[in-house]
Design an enzyme around this catalytic site. Structure first.
Site, mmCIF file in Angstrom:
data_model
loop_
_atom_site.group_PDB
_atom_site.id
_atom_site.type_symbol
_atom_site.label_atom_id
_atom_site.label_comp_id
_atom_site.label_asym_id
_atom_site.label_seq_id
_atom_site.Cartn_x
_atom_site.Cartn_y
_atom_site.Cartn_z
ATOM 1 N N GLY B 207 0.822 -1.211 0.000
ATOM 2 C CA GLY B 207 0.000 0.000 0.000
ATOM 3 C C GLY B 207 0.852 1.255 0.000
ATOM 4 N N GLU B 301 -3.160 13.372 1.825
ATOM 5 C CA GLU B 301 -1.785 13.786 1.488
ATOM 6 C C GLU B 301 -1.558 13.586 -0.004
ATOM 7 O OE1 GLU B 301 0.339 11.105 4.277
ATOM 8 O OE2 GLU B 301 0.531 12.857 5.567
ATOM 9 N N GLU B 317 3.971 18.109 1.149
ATOM 10 C CA GLU B 317 4.761 17.435 2.185
ATOM 11 C C GLU B 317 6.243 17.411 1.819
ATOM 12 O OE1 GLU B 317 3.310 13.474 3.089
ATOM 13 O OE2 GLU B 317 5.127 13.019 4.248
ATOM 14 N N CYS B 319 8.416 15.184 2.453
ATOM 15 C CA CYS B 319 8.751 13.864 1.893
ATOM 16 C C CYS B 319 8.375 13.756 0.415
ATOM 17 C CB CYS B 319 8.005 12.759 2.639
ATOM 18 S SG CYS B 319 8.783 12.318 4.197
ATOM 19 N N CYS B 408 8.297 10.717 9.390
ATOM 20 C CA CYS B 408 8.928 10.431 8.098
ATOM 21 C C CYS B 408 9.721 11.614 7.558
ATOM 22 C CB CYS B 408 7.865 10.015 7.086
ATOM 23 S SG CYS B 408 6.497 11.177 6.926
ATOM 24 N N CYS B 409 9.173 12.840 7.702
ATOM 25 C CA CYS B 409 9.833 13.996 7.092
ATOM 26 C C CYS B 409 11.178 14.310 7.736
ATOM 27 C CB CYS B 409 8.910 15.219 7.100
ATOM 28 S SG CYS B 409 7.460 14.998 6.039
#
Lengths: 655, 655
Positions: B207, B301, B317, B319, B408-409
């Site tokens: 996913g 997002e 974002e 990322c 994550c970022c």
């Protein structure tokens, strides 16, 4: 399951007669300026609103009735008293939609004595009542094993919200028919609530407001003060007095404000009034679309920050517009100040009405101010590796639907349309107040009981001239209060052909005299196409204008502008006069149910420009060629009734 | 739990030496034009990027190490092999953040032989490896009773995503240190995946893409073709070949595209290339901010529809910007076409870099192009009757944070910054390619093995002059390929002081000659402040401009414009010249780490205008008084490093 018993020790303080009470019954409210005029006293004649009410009553209300059957929403009641009849279907708040439909049908019955409608209504009410529990509780979701969870999670589940809609439906049904069966059902449930909630009993409040205003109206209908007190209890539990702005879920904010206003009208609680005015100012000064639409965020269906009013991304839920009309109506009844009627009118003709198809049986949930079918292509094919993730942006399809999984907007829309006549007039000690203009007649009385009727003749909202003939049963000294709309920059009034000097009080022209049968009052409201701009803080609208004519906000829809990429077009504005160039305002009888459309000069880029890069230098853009075109605008409420095409309310201009 | 065994029947096809392979190792990729130059071959000298890399290595990487400890993220590994050691903490994908950190630290080690960093890295890797199961599976979420759910819900859980990050970390660690322990761990897991998934075995795909590119790189590092095949299997399961545009969750879309590009570089699958170019066109032509930021929707997002690029409501974002850099780097390696390097550079300096504080240890998740602290007031006090309902709009605080619950970022940002030197140069049969400009030196070789070094001296991105000295070990006929940035409207090149006639191929200036030690090439890229406009379809930007100078996009921040309501200001543009009025471009050594700031004339409304109504007529607005002011703009990447104030990239103009 239904005890059929009403507490016999209680005597209703007031008896009501069928068709004698307005939608919000402020006649005995100590802190309201205006008294209500019932729907039944107003007859809409051929004109703007009658056409909309008719399709709603003839197509919208029956269509929802059929859909309730088809989707098993009525069955949710039956299965409570017929074990194994059907599985429960739909979200946990489906009861509220049935109640809103009952309210809508009851309002409609006040306008038209339709046996077909009465039969449907009787059938539905007779389905509902047996589902009531012996203690008065009524909610088709919290039955069987879920009965243990009643009132356990008020913030999430909508038990009190559904209860409120039952109370409103019951009051409307009682006022329309004089029948007591649904009102008695509501009273049993309300009495149960009074036993459960309140000081020294259980704390809590509803995550979705509605019960607050419903309890006040049930108090007005029955005279039982404990309902008013319970409303105040819930409002205090929420902390209503300390709210500083409209915030969060827009429908909830509006319904709560309605409750606060209703409670104020009965009690005069000063801290409530201060909260109401602070909230209203924040909404009107920083958080409303030019259409009256509110609640700009998809996320949480919520009000955004001040000036956060995106056009394509607008949520502007139809229910929120209706909630704003409800709230502003209450503020108007309290104050008699036309600023509230202005918001109400603007929202009625635009933010609300865009939610309903011209056919009366299809509804928008979301009401963007800019739309492009091109945007849909991305929405319709979620990528395989993505787990949903679009949120409710999916709802913006550019097509009205007869039903939604959460079908609040359809039922609210028919309810609103059925009640329109109830918003036209009010009464005060000084006389009759006229808030809205359309072809209609009023058959009512003055405050002292003097019989009184009135006829309005007008082409409003397409023309600003309104002729009013008054028929008091005898010669009588009183005032007519005529609302001078906020959009109107010039007016004159004549009585029997002679100009009267305008005396404005709170935005109403007060014409006081000894009125006699057949006196004619003519109001000329200067109506022209206004070029509107928005506050600079609405960043997206800088350098753009919107067109408004009278109360009607316009939009540009692709289907009226063939060959013109409407989202890339701009209007021409005469640099010296600041006005549109070659403006033509024409009434088209057969277009979109009859509208005034606007034509004016504009410009579009050369076709070679259509594939221009996403970003480039100002110098490159300056060398583009443009082509002059004539642009057509139609009322915003009428968009999306033909084939899917681009639409925008705000459009850039070039001087 | 770790068997410690590597399949002894398999012999790695190629041995690598420490520090000899680029970030994306295309040297043996049949369908890539360019070969990689490793980070270790590039030394950044005092200049723009060195400063950012230093704070990231000295503050960012250690700060995340401390936060992993503090938040129990390392403990998630230990608890797998020490029963009862600690509860599992954080979201189900926390392993990936540790792996990204390992990758970042490994990249940093290639630039600087830091024993402190090496010690931290060893400690962390030694924590990870014992958590691997005997069959090779490694994920700290699916252990104990959850072990039964392994690979059961690939769309929601991020097992393959975490696996991919492990593989990337292992490859980077191996390339940086020559040590095999983490690579062996990755191989064990990858072999396990090959046993579980594939034709005739289990179907499925992740996913959250990431595994696809990681498997290709693991193939490049180990030569085991089954990893490449498994990548292709996953890509086909997703239906990569049929994707028509970038859509859905932006980071996922970028990572998937990276996988598709990597797979193409090895296989030349034509349908993948067609999909890649279609997706790239849709992104660059309709779905990117001027900063290179992508993924405009908070909801999901996700990429919006074409031209759906709100400024205040931008998600963009950090990322996703990084993902775009990764993808464009791969497209560049495949084609040698500068259009991909243009997107990469724009995103590096703007959309990505804005995500990191100047201090190197605080990060944005969301990167709006317009911000007002005023918007925060509404966000901070959710109303009592509302159950949440703001969605992730809450993230837009105007303050970078050292950590997020979904962090994550931050880990991606340090990873990006540590790898910067790896994006400067490439190699082809014809010679050396220079993609980015900054003070640095290259110590590498030509394709035939001829030793070669090069020094870049420049004040880029503040000035467009770049001096390059080349040092081939012997006189040699080859080409230097110098990227001429898309933003550049004029250039000249000189070799040893003599002008060369520019030959552009795919956006690169090809200078072919017999080069000898000490030859100097001077590139003069004409750099001036450009006034930029966007495509008309970005409705919000109509009538507005943005400023760009070289690769740097500017913004107006309140803190530089005291007393000026920057969101209500407009720029003056000279009507005849189409240029800014009184533009001053000055370098400020001590401001925001050293920047060129821009000053120019603008106008603001009279203070009496600040409380103007939300909507009013054009005529009323026209009578407003305005005041001339001087406005200051700073690079967008540097905003929000001082006190909270209004900020906008796009600003209206008046001719």
């Amino acid at each position: 399951m239904n005890s059929g018993q009403v507490d016999s020790n209680e005597v209703r303080e007031k008896e009501t007669e069928r068709g004698k009470r307005g939608i919000v019954f402020t006649d005995n409210s100590p802190f309201a300026t205006l008294k209500s005029v019932p729907i039944s006293a107003v007859k809409m004649n051929d004109g703007f609103w009658k056409a909309r009410m008719e399709v709603s009553a003839q197509a919208g209300i029956p269509s929802l009735y059929r859909l309730f059957k088809e989707k098993g929403i009525f069955d949710n009641f039956i299965r409570v008293y017929k074990k194994g009849y059907a599985p429960r279907r739909g979200p946990f708040f489906t009861d509220s939609d049935v109640y809103k439909w009952v309210e809508a049908a009851s309002f409609a019955l006040q306008s038209e004595d339709s046996s077909r409608l009465k039969d449907m209504l009787d059938e539905v009410i007779d389905l509902i009542i047996p589902a009531q529990d012996e203690d008065g509780y009524l909610n088709t979701y919290f039955v069987e094993e879920k009965a243990r969870e009643r009132f356990k999670n008020l913030k999430v589940y909508h038990e009190l919200y559904c209860a409120g809609h039952l109370f409103q439906a019951a009051v409307a049904h009682h006022r329309a028919t004089g029948e007591e069966k649904l009102l008695e059902c509501a009273i049993r449930f309300a009495d149960h609530l009074c036993k459960v909630f309140g000081p020294g009993k259980r704390d809590g409040f509803s995550g979705h407001p509605e019960i607050e205003m419903a309890l006040v109206e049930l108090y007005r209908e029955t005279g039982k003060k404990r309902y008013l007190d319970l409303s105040g209890f819930f409002l205090d539990q929420v902390g209503f007095a300390s709210l500083k702005e409209v915030i969060g879920h827009a429908v909830r904010a509006m319904y709560l404000a309605c409750g606060g206003a209703d409670y104020y009208a009965e009690t005069g609680r000063e801290d409530f009034w201060e909260s109401l005015t602070r909230q209203w100012e924040s909404m009107v000064k920083t958080k409303s679309y030019i259409t009256g639409g509110i609640g700009s965020r998809h996320s949480g269906e919520a009000f955004g920050a001040p000036y956060e009013l995106p056009n394509e991304g607008a949520y502007a839920e139809t229910c929120a517009a209706i909630g704003s009309i409800y709230w502003n109506w209450r503020m108007l009844l309290i104050t008699g100040n036309s600023q509230f009627a202005d918001v109400m009118e603007k929202t009625l003709y635009n933010g609300f009405l865009a939610g309903v198809s011209l056919s009366g049986d299809r509804y928008f949930y979301v009401n963007p101010l800019l739309f492009s079918p091109q945007s849909l292509f991305s929405n319709q094919t979620p990528p395989p590796w993505n787990r949903g993730g679009y949120g409710n942006r999916m709802l913006v399809s550019g097509r009205r639907e007869p039903w939604y999984d959460c079908t609040c907007c359809p039922t609210n829309s028919v309810r609103m349309l059925s009640s329109i006549p109830g918003y036209f007039f009010s009464l005060s000690k000084e006389g009759i107040w006229i808030h809205l203009y359309d072809n209609c007649s009023l058959d009512w009385h003055l405050e002292d009981g003097t019989k009184f009727s009135l006829i309005q003749r007008t082409k409003y909202p397409w023309q600003g001239k309104v002729d009013i003939e008054v028929y008091p049963e005898k010669e009588k000294d009183f005032s007519l209060f005529l609302r001078i709309p906020g959009w109107c920059k010039g007016m004159e009034a004549l009585v029997n052909g002679e100009r009267v000097s305008p005396k404005l009080a709170n935005g109403y022209l007060k014409v006081n005299r000894v009125w006699k049968k057949g006196d004619r009052l003519t109001l000329n409201l200067k109506m022209k196409t206004e070029v509107m701009v928005s506050n600079r803080r609405i960043s997206e609208n800088r350098g753009k204008v919107a067109l408004q004519r009278g109360p009607i906000v316009y939009c540009f829809e692709g289907v009226d502008n063939p060959g013109i990429p409407i989202l890339e077009a701009s209007l021409k504005i005469d640099k010296d006069k600041g006005s549109l160039v070659n403006l033509k305002e024409s009434y088209y009888k057969d277009l979109l149910g009859g509208i005034v459309a606007l034509k004016m000069d504009g410009a579009i880029p050369d076709p070679s420009e259509l594939d221009s890069p996403l970003y480039r230098s100002f110098e490159e853009e300056r060398s583009c060629r443009f082509k002059s075109v004539s642009l057509t605008a139609i009322p915003y409420y009428a968009w999306a009734n033909r084939k899917l095409s681009d639409m925008t309310v705000w459009i850039p201009y070039a001087l």
